[in-house]
Design a protein around this motif. Structure first.
Motif, short mmCIF file in Angstrom:
data_model
loop_
_atom_site.label_atom_id
_atom_site.label_comp_id
_atom_site.label_asym_id
_atom_site.label_seq_id
_atom_site.Cartn_x
_atom_site.Cartn_y
_atom_site.Cartn_z
N GLY A 1 26.88 12.33 24.91
CA GLY A 1 27.04 11.39 26.02
C GLY A 1 27.38 10.02 25.47
N CYS A 2 28.43 9.40 26.00
CA CYS A 2 29.02 8.21 25.39
C CYS A 2 28.84 6.96 26.25
CB CYS A 2 30.51 8.44 25.13
SG CYS A 2 30.85 9.98 24.27
N ALA A 3 28.99 5.81 25.59
CA ALA A 3 28.79 4.53 26.26
C ALA A 3 29.83 4.25 27.33
CB ALA A 3 28.79 3.41 25.22
N ASP A 4 31.03 4.83 27.20
CA ASP A 4 32.08 4.55 28.17
C ASP A 4 32.05 5.52 29.35
OD1 ASP A 4 32.98 6.86 27.05
OD2 ASP A 4 34.93 6.09 26.41
N GLY A 5 30.99 6.30 29.49
CA GLY A 5 30.82 7.19 30.63
C GLY A 5 31.35 8.59 30.42
N ARG A 6 31.94 8.87 29.25
CA ARG A 6 32.48 10.20 28.99
C ARG A 6 31.46 11.09 28.30
NH1 ARG A 6 37.96 9.50 25.76
NH2 ARG A 6 36.94 7.61 25.00
N VAL A 7 31.63 12.40 28.46
CA VAL A 7 30.93 13.40 27.66
C VAL A 7 31.98 14.06 26.78
CG1 VAL A 7 29.63 15.56 27.67
CG2 VAL A 7 29.17 13.83 29.41
N ILE A 8 31.77 14.04 25.45
CA ILE A 8 32.73 14.66 24.54
C ILE A 8 32.13 15.94 23.96
CG2 ILE A 8 33.85 12.49 23.94
CD1 ILE A 8 32.35 12.49 21.32
N PHE A 9 33.01 16.89 23.67
CA PHE A 9 32.60 18.17 23.11
C PHE A 9 33.30 18.38 21.77
CE2 PHE A 9 32.31 18.37 27.69
CZ PHE A 9 31.06 18.96 27.90
N ALA A 10 32.60 18.95 20.82
CA ALA A 10 33.16 19.19 19.49
C ALA A 10 32.68 20.53 18.97
CB ALA A 10 32.76 18.08 18.52
N HIS A 11 33.43 21.10 18.02
CA HIS A 11 32.98 22.33 17.38
C HIS A 11 33.17 22.23 15.87
CE1 HIS A 11 37.28 23.10 18.50
NE2 HIS A 11 37.33 23.55 17.25
#
Length: 254
Positions: free
Chosen positions: A194-204
């Motif tokens: 969960g990020c400061a700019d309101g986005r949720v990022i996914f990684a593998h």
């Protein structure tokens, strides 16, 4: 559910209804959410928003909470610099750490024998055993708001205000600002932030390499593996319809 005015939910963690039923000795136990708030409370909420139990856990905001793997205990950390371990019924078992700075994030080790928590720019691993020494190292160039410890891969991931998230053999710098929360999937191959700019990022996790005799296999993406025979430099590109969770090299006599 509507929390009281000027009370804010800071962190939450779902429990498993099956696991809680086992902890409860076979009695029925509905799925519930563990929630911590800005006014120092630690509480259980039902799926319908009913408060099942609530305790005054910290002075100031409670910043993070997590169940251990078998749901027999949980941990909370807060602005008061304390790391507290509780039973599954919210009875305080121990105040494991009392530090001078707020603890923003915490995670259990895969075997639930240790806790990983943040202190400024440092990460600290503390055993639950009394009088045991802690392991501490500088992990970022800024405050660390988020950590997680994978259950299967035994990897630690951390996100800091230096706009970087790291694990033991990887470093990335997303353009999303501070990472406030990190969590591995159960198979330890993917994570969400969960990020400061309101986005949720996914990684593998990629570029995992396996070697056996003259063969080398590299998991390049979550669906592909490149096989190389170093004896003759032949190569083969393998694609799979499902995600590659685990891989091993060897031979089988049929």
């Amino acid at each position: 559910m509507q929390l009281p005015k000027n009370t804010f939910a800071i962190d939450a963690h779902w429990s498993s209804s099956t696991a809680r039923q086992q902890v409860a000795g076979g009695k029925k136990s509905s799925e519930s959410m563990l929630v911590v708030t800005s006014d120092g409370k630690l509480m259980f909420l039902s799926k319908l928003g009913r408060v099942e139990k609530s305790v005054e856990a910290h002075t100031g905001a409670v910043l993070a909470t997590r169940w251990c793997e078998d749901y027999t205990a949980l941990v909370s950390v807060g602005e008061d610099g304390q790391v507290k371990v509780w039973s599954h019924s919210l009875m305080l078992q121990s105040t494991l750490v009392q530090s001078s700075s707020p603890v923003y994030s915490v995670s259990w080790s895969p075997d639930s024998s240790q806790l990983l928590y943040t202190s400024g720019k440092h990460l600290i691993i503390q055993s639950l055993q009394p009088s045991s020494k802690s392991l501490q190292w500088k992990a970022h160039d800024g405050l660390i708001p988020a950590v997680d410890w994978s259950l299967l891969g035994n990897l630690i991931i951390s996100g800091g205000e230096d706009r970087k998230y790291r694990w033991s053999y990887s470093l990335d710098k997303p353009d999303s600002g501070t990472l406030f929360s990190l969590s591995w999937t159960m198979d330890s191959t993917q994570l969400a932030a969960g990020c400061a700019d309101g986005r949720v990022i996914f990684a593998h996790v990629v570029d995992r390499q396996l070697e056996w005799k003259n063969w080398c296999a590299t998991v390049n993406t979550d669906h592909t593996i490149d096989m190389v025979d170093i004896s003759n430099e032949s190569a083969e590109h393998l694609e799979f319809p499902e995600r590659v969770v685990r891989a091993s090299l060897g031979w089988v006599i049929s």
